[in-house]
Design an enzyme around this catalytic site. Structure first.
Site, PDB file in Angstrom:
ATOM      1  CD  GLU A  93      -3.371   0.310  -7.265  1.00 48.46           C
ATOM      2  OE1 GLU A  93      -2.818   0.903  -6.345  1.00 48.46           O
ATOM      3  OE2 GLU A  93      -4.234  -0.556  -7.078  1.00 48.46           O
ATOM      4  CG  ASP A 125       1.051   7.834   0.776  1.00 48.50           C
ATOM      5  OD1 ASP A 125       1.088   7.676   2.000  1.00 48.50           O
ATOM      6  OD2 ASP A 125       0.451   7.042   0.008  1.00 48.50           O
TER       7      ASP A 125
HETATM    8  N1  ADE Z   1      -2.114   3.181   0.273  1.00 52.06           N
HETATM    9  C1  ADE Z   1      -1.309   4.124  -0.224  1.00 52.06           C
HETATM   10  N2  ADE Z   1      -0.972   5.017   0.715  1.00 52.06           N
HETATM   11  C2  ADE Z   1      -1.590   4.620   1.858  1.00 52.06           C
HETATM   12  C3  ADE Z   1      -1.663   5.130   3.176  1.00 52.06           C
HETATM   13  N3  ADE Z   1      -1.005   6.242   3.511  1.00 52.06           N
HETATM   14  N4  ADE Z   1      -2.413   4.458   4.089  1.00 52.06           N
HETATM   15  C4  ADE Z   1      -3.072   3.334   3.740  1.00 52.06           C
HETATM   16  N5  ADE Z   1      -3.048   2.812   2.510  1.00 52.06           N
HETATM   17  C5  ADE Z   1      -2.312   3.444   1.573  1.00 52.06           C
END
Ligand code: ADE
Length: 235
Positions: free
Chosen positions: A13, A203
């Site tokens: 990042e 996600d």
């Molecule tokens: N960062 C990116 N995706 C995440 C998730 N599903 N849970 C916690 N932190 C995250």
């Protein structure tokens, strides 16, 4: 004089930003590298916090107390907590909650004890400037959109639809989940430092979250972080 602290949890990042810095000087403190230098004429200090609320809090305090930053921006990825928020979209926090904070029955669930707050507000002006930068960046990203609202942070990678649904019903308006933002929010609230959190959705915090997250971080995260911070620093 403004000195901006830029925190990310993961190297992907932040890689590009460190390379783009001029007059960069690296300092190691508390097992982290702080790189101070100029990004498009803005005085900045960039650092990887690593993952989780304690790591992020330690990093934020150090940026303020040791490196003298006046403002903090956290950039990274998050899981979506809302059907309208899609992978590749960007979320800017209006407020943040530590979704794993629960000192009930002594204090209401989510309230940070003795602050009276569960929803920690981010700085409006920094948020607006980031939103402007993100909007310009997203014009080049096929249909990705910007959202502003509530982000939840906890020391858990959420990868379970049932767990996510429970969080969403306890926290109306929740847009995204991650693992650092609300810790930085508490530190900045207590130290009186304006801050903002900007997250790209990697996600859907469900059963495929781990695979989606790893793929996104490898392929897309750095382009977003770089594109948005570049526009932010230049405006
Ligand atoms: N960062 C990116 N995706 C995440 C998730 N599903 N849970 C916690 N932190 C995250």
């Amino acid at each position: 004089k403004t000195r901006l602290g830029i925190i990310s949890a993961l190297a992907e990042e932040q890689e590009g930003l460190i390379h783009a810095m001029t007059d960069a000087v690296r300092h190691t403190h508390g097992m982290r590298d702080y790189t101070a230098g100029k990004l498009w004429n803005m005085d900045t200090v960039a650092v990887l916090s690593r993952i989780g609320k304690v790591a992020a809090a330690m990093t934020a305090v150090t940026l303020v107390e040791k490196f003298g930053v006046t403002h903090i921006v956290f950039t990274g990825v998050a899981g979506s907590a809302d059907r309208a928020v899609q992978v590749g979209d960007v979320v800017i926090a209006e407020s943040l909650v530590q979704h794993d904070m629960d000192a009930s029955p002594l204090f209401p669930r989510f309230e940070v004890p003795l602050t009276g707050l569960s929803h920690l507000p981010s700085d409006l002006e920094l948020g607006s400037r980031l939103a402007h930068a993100a909007t310009t960046f997203l014009e080049g990203e096929n249909g990705a959109t910007l959202h502003r609202g509530l982000i939840g942070s906890g020391d858990q990678f959420i990868h379970d639809g049932v767990r996510l649904a429970a969080l969403k019903s306890a926290l109306p308006g929740l847009l995204a989940v991650e693992m650092e933002g609300a810790a930085v929010a508490q530190v900045c609230f207590e130290l009186g430092i304006p801050f903002a959190v900007i997250r790209t959705i990697s996600d859907n915090a469900n059963e495929s979250a781990a695979t989606d997250f790893m793929h996104f971080v490898k392929t897309v995260a750095s382009r977003y972080a770089f594109g948005i911070i570049e526009r932010f620093c230049r405006q």
